[in-house]
Every structure is written in C-alpha cells, then in structure tokens.
Motif scaffolding. Structure first.
Motif, PDB file in Angstrom:
ATOM      1  N   LEU A  25      48.038   3.187 -15.055  1.00  0.00           N
ATOM      2  CA  LEU A  25      46.817   2.218 -14.764  1.00  0.00           C
ATOM      3  C   LEU A  25      45.821   3.357 -13.811  1.00  0.00           C
ATOM      4  N   ALA A  26      44.565   3.641 -14.355  1.00  0.00           N
ATOM      5  CA  ALA A  26      43.419   4.228 -13.640  1.00  0.00           C
ATOM      6  C   ALA A  26      42.643   3.381 -13.239  1.00  0.00           C
ATOM      7  N   VAL A  27      41.920   3.359 -12.113  1.00  0.00           N
ATOM      8  CA  VAL A  27      41.016   2.565 -11.259  1.00  0.00           C
ATOM      9  C   VAL A  27      39.869   3.268 -10.995  1.00  0.00           C
ATOM     10  N   VAL A  28      38.761   2.828 -11.451  1.00  0.00           N
ATOM     11  CA  VAL A  28      37.418   3.542 -11.225  1.00  0.00           C
ATOM     12  C   VAL A  28      36.450   2.534 -10.406  1.00  0.00           C
ATOM     13  N   GLY A  29      35.467   2.949 -10.086  1.00  0.00           N
ATOM     14  CA  GLY A  29      34.387   1.959  -9.267  1.00  0.00           C
ATOM     15  C   GLY A  29      33.503   2.917  -8.481  1.00  0.00           C
ATOM     16  N   PRO A  30      32.187   2.038  -8.086  1.00  0.00           N
ATOM     17  CA  PRO A  30      31.316   2.670  -7.487  1.00  0.00           C
ATOM     18  C   PRO A  30      31.831   3.293  -5.959  1.00  0.00           C
ATOM     19  N   SER A  31      31.268   4.098  -5.329  1.00  0.00           N
ATOM     20  CA  SER A  31      31.759   4.401  -3.858  1.00  0.00           C
ATOM     21  C   SER A  31      31.710   3.277  -3.051  1.00  0.00           C
ATOM     22  N   GLY A  32      32.654   3.237  -2.377  1.00  0.00           N
ATOM     23  CA  GLY A  32      32.695   2.109  -1.512  1.00  0.00           C
ATOM     24  C   GLY A  32      33.009   0.702  -2.002  1.00  0.00           C
ATOM     25  N   CYS A  33      33.718   0.612  -3.025  1.00  0.00           N
ATOM     26  CA  CYS A  33      33.938  -0.618  -3.853  1.00  0.00           C
ATOM     27  C   CYS A  33      35.258  -1.128  -3.571  1.00  0.00           C
ATOM     28  N   GLY A  34      35.874  -0.361  -2.773  1.00  0.00           N
ATOM     29  CA  GLY A  34      37.399  -0.952  -2.175  1.00  0.00           C
ATOM     30  C   GLY A  34      38.582  -0.336  -2.731  1.00  0.00           C
ATOM     31  N   LYS A  35      38.281   0.904  -3.822  1.00  0.00           N
ATOM     32  CA  LYS A  35      39.605   1.256  -4.522  1.00  0.00           C
ATOM     33  C   LYS A  35      40.695   1.840  -3.777  1.00  0.00           C
ATOM     34  N   SER A  36      40.384   2.451  -2.516  1.00  0.00           N
ATOM     35  CA  SER A  36      41.484   3.073  -1.638  1.00  0.00           C
ATOM     36  C   SER A  36      42.107   1.763  -0.908  1.00  0.00           C
ATOM     37  N   THR A  37      41.099   0.835  -0.645  1.00  0.00           N
ATOM     38  CA  THR A  37      41.676  -0.440   0.072  1.00  0.00           C
ATOM     39  C   THR A  37      42.999  -1.104  -0.943  1.00  0.00           C
ATOM     40  N   LEU A  38      42.304  -1.073  -2.489  1.00  0.00           N
ATOM     41  CA  LEU A  38      43.497  -1.710  -3.174  1.00  0.00           C
ATOM     42  C   LEU A  38      44.826  -1.057  -3.127  1.00  0.00           C
ATOM     43  N   LEU A  39      44.546   0.318  -3.220  1.00  0.00           N
ATOM     44  CA  LEU A  39      45.867   1.026  -3.093  1.00  0.00           C
ATOM     45  C   LEU A  39      46.547   1.058  -1.708  1.00  0.00           C
ATOM     46  N   ASP A  40      45.911   0.779  -0.546  1.00  0.00           N
ATOM     47  CA  ASP A  40      46.508   0.591   0.257  1.00  0.00           C
ATOM     48  C   ASP A  40      47.284  -0.704   0.468  1.00  0.00           C
ATOM     49  N   LEU A  41      46.724  -1.690  -0.182  1.00  0.00           N
ATOM     50  CA  LEU A  41      47.427  -3.090  -0.117  1.00  0.00           C
ATOM     51  C   LEU A  41      48.534  -2.823  -0.978  1.00  0.00           C
ATOM     52  N   LEU A  42      48.603  -2.272  -2.208  1.00  0.00           N
ATOM     53  CA  LEU A  42      49.842  -2.153  -2.986  1.00  0.00           C
ATOM     54  C   LEU A  42      50.798  -1.027  -2.245  1.00  0.00           C
ATOM     55  N   GLY A  43      50.283  -0.135  -1.423  1.00  0.00           N
ATOM     56  CA  GLY A  43      51.255   0.524  -0.588  1.00  0.00           C
ATOM     57  C   GLY A  43      51.848  -0.263   0.449  1.00  0.00           C
ATOM     58  N   GLY A  44      51.282  -1.313   0.899  1.00  0.00           N
ATOM     59  CA  GLY A  44      51.866  -2.210   2.068  1.00  0.00           C
ATOM     60  C   GLY A  44      51.021  -1.458   3.258  1.00  0.00           C
ATOM     61  N   LEU A  45      50.185  -0.682   3.343  1.00  0.00           N
ATOM     62  CA  LEU A  45      49.549   0.048   4.457  1.00  0.00           C
ATOM     63  C   LEU A  45      48.616  -0.807   5.002  1.00  0.00           C
ATOM     64  N   THR A  46      48.044  -1.809   4.344  1.00  0.00           N
ATOM     65  CA  THR A  46      47.038  -2.797   4.844  1.00  0.00           C
ATOM     66  C   THR A  46      47.696  -4.279   4.241  1.00  0.00           C
ATOM     67  N   THR A  47      47.408  -5.145   5.352  1.00  0.00           N
ATOM     68  CA  THR A  47      47.711  -6.601   4.989  1.00  0.00           C
ATOM     69  C   THR A  47      46.645  -7.310   4.403  1.00  0.00           C
ATOM     70  N   PRO A  48      46.667  -7.895   3.187  1.00  0.00           N
ATOM     71  CA  PRO A  48      45.581  -8.800   2.793  1.00  0.00           C
ATOM     72  C   PRO A  48      45.169 -10.094   3.639  1.00  0.00           C
ATOM     73  N   THR A  49      43.901 -10.256   3.834  1.00  0.00           N
ATOM     74  CA  THR A  49      43.556 -11.622   4.577  1.00  0.00           C
ATOM     75  C   THR A  49      43.970 -12.832   3.855  1.00  0.00           C
ATOM     76  N   THR A  50      43.993 -12.905   2.482  1.00  0.00           N
ATOM     77  CA  THR A  50      44.104 -13.814   1.667  1.00  0.00           C
ATOM     78  C   THR A  50      44.817 -13.192   0.373  1.00  0.00           C
ATOM     79  N   GLY A  51      45.638 -14.154  -0.117  1.00  0.00           N
ATOM     80  CA  GLY A  51      46.437 -13.807  -1.448  1.00  0.00           C
ATOM     81  C   GLY A  51      47.688 -12.827  -1.180  1.00  0.00           C
ATOM     82  N   ARG A  52      48.230 -12.254  -2.073  1.00  0.00           N
ATOM     83  CA  ARG A  52      49.324 -11.707  -1.998  1.00  0.00           C
ATOM     84  C   ARG A  52      49.825 -10.764  -3.158  1.00  0.00           C
ATOM     85  N   ILE A  53      50.504  -9.836  -2.832  1.00  0.00           N
ATOM     86  CA  ILE A  53      50.854  -8.699  -3.694  1.00  0.00           C
ATOM     87  C   ILE A  53      52.501  -8.783  -4.109  1.00  0.00           C
ATOM     88  N   LEU A  54      52.774  -8.566  -5.439  1.00  0.00           N
ATOM     89  CA  LEU A  54      54.045  -8.866  -5.632  1.00  0.00           C
ATOM     90  C   LEU A  54      54.553  -7.530  -6.379  1.00  0.00           C
TER      91      LEU A  54
END
Length: 264
Positions: A25-54
């Motif tokens: 799966l490739a992920v693209v988006g405008p600069s500053g749209c949260g792509k790296s944040t999404l990856l950090d969430l999947l990696g467990g490097l950042t904790t979501p304020t709401t929701g969950r990752i499985l």
C-alpha cells in the motif's frame, strides 16, 4: 489524532483503512497532511488521541518487532559495520550469535550488498546505506514493513533502481508494506493500492487500485498507457487538494468504524 505544540492542531482525522496481509500500500497526499503521523501511529511511535490501530486483530500500544520501520535518513549506527547494523534487531530478539551472522549476511545478499558486510556507513553510498536499513528491518522478520519516504533523499537513477529492488524483495518475502511517498510516479509504480489523503487534517479521500503489466518484467511499465492513466487519476485527486480542497473537500465513506486502522 492531534499534535501538541504552541497550539494543538489535528494532523489526521476520521481515518479508517484496512490493509490486507501481504499487500503493498502506497500513501500520498499534500505536504503536511499527516502521512508521517499515520506511519508513526502504525509503528506505535505515536499514540492516537481517539480511535485504535490493530495489527492481526491485536491493538498497537507501542513499537514492536512485528513491525519494521525504514526512515528517509537511514538511521544507521555509524560505529557499526553494515553487518553489525543488520544484526542490531536480532540482538534485541536474543538470536544466537552464529544465527545472527548468517541471517545478516543472507539479508545483505538479498538487498544486493554481497561483499560489503564489513563496510561502515561512511564508506557506503546513500543508496547502499538505505539497502542496509531495509536489510536490518527485514532481518528480524516483521510481518509489516513501514517505510517513510525511504528514497526521498536519493538521486533519480538510484531511486528508480531501489524501487525495482524493493518490488523484488516484496515479491520474494510476501511482507505487508506501507510506503509513504510524495511522488505520484513512485506510488503508482510500487503500490497495489494507493491511498490518497486530503489536505490537513488528513483523511482518506480515495483508495486507488493500481493494475499494471508485470512490474518485474523487462518492459518499462512507467511508459505504459495503464501507468499514465493511474498517474493522471491520482494527480487529479491531489490537484483538487492543492487548489483549495482542504478540510472541506469531499471525503469518501470509510469501510470501518471511525478512527480505526486495521491490518488483517
């Protein structure tokens, strides 16, 4: 998901995405749209304020050896040789020394670095360092490989060569890969599917299924009509964001409950 600072802001919001086992799966988006944040969430490097990752039905609560991460800036230990860098994760798993050495050499060979096991990072080119980083992430056998613009700092020719190498490795290992990129061509060439994010706060605008001729063959698929068609479709989605789509842009309904990112 909100990021702190002088003023809080929403980095990504309402993202629901199912990533199938073994897919790229490739992920693209405008600069500053949260792509790296999404990856950090999947990696467990950042904790979501709401929701969950499985991952495989289990909630992600932090980094784990079931997920390997490859960053843009290599993150190699400069005092370790290529082989010792690859062995690093295996040491954390307490793999016996002899097995560590064999496995490290196997994965250096897999990424095309036979003969460079004893070289230090400063003795390697940028592309070779990134190969070591990929080998290190693969060596401890994670189920999911998370890649944050890993080829962004490389020249165009090296980048294309490593794209081809990554496809070969993915096809051989069957790993699940989530690949963040700014490049539309890169996303189309690598991804079985491409998730397009909106401008901040990032939401899934559309997930595009990419169907191309054999990418591992001798033909240049980047010159094919199918490649051009997919590239134009994704470019059009991103162009809408760049010219003012932003948070008010149309967002297609997500397939799962709000805030849930699932890998099965």
């Amino acid at each position: 998901m909100r990021k702190g600072g002088s003023a809080d802001f929403a980095a990504i919001a309402d993202i629901s995405l199912e990533i199938r086992a073994g897919e790229f799966l490739a992920v693209v988006g405008p600069s500053g749209c949260g792509k790296s944040t999404l990856l950090d969430l999947l990696g467990g490097l950042t904790t979501p304020t709401t929701g969950r990752i499985l991952v495989d039905g289990e909630p992600v609560s932090g980094p784990g050896l079931d997920r390997g991460v490859v960053f843009q800036q290599y993150a190699l230990l400069p005092w370790r040789t290529a082989q010792a860098n690859v062995e690093f994760g295996l040491e954390a798993k307490r793999v016996p020394r002899r097995e560590r050495r064999e496995r490290a050499r196997d994965y250096l060979s897999l990424v095309g670095l036979d003969g460079f096991a004893g070289h230090y990072p400063h003795e390697l080119s940028g592309g070779m360092r990134q190969r070591v980083a990929i080998a290190r992430s693969l060596a401890f056998d994670p189920g999911v490989l998370l890649m944050d613009e890993p080829f962004g700092a490389l020249d165009a020719q090296t980048r294309e060569l490593l794209q081809e190498e990554l496809l070969r490795i993915w096809q051989r290992t069957g790993k699940t890969v989530v690949f963040i990129t700014h490049g539309i061509d890169e996303a189309v060439y690598l991804g079985e599917r491409v998730a397009v994010l909106t401008a901040r706060p990032g939401r899934i605008k559309e997930v595009v299924t990419v169907e191309l001729p054999d990418r591992g063959g001798d033909a240049d698929v980047r010159s094919s009509p199918e490649f051009a068609r997919h590239r134009h479709a994704i470019w059009s989605l991103l162009r809408d964001e760049a010219v003012g789509g932003g948070p008010g842009a149309e967002v297609r309904p997500a397939p799962h409950a709000e805030g849930e990112v699932v890998h099965v």
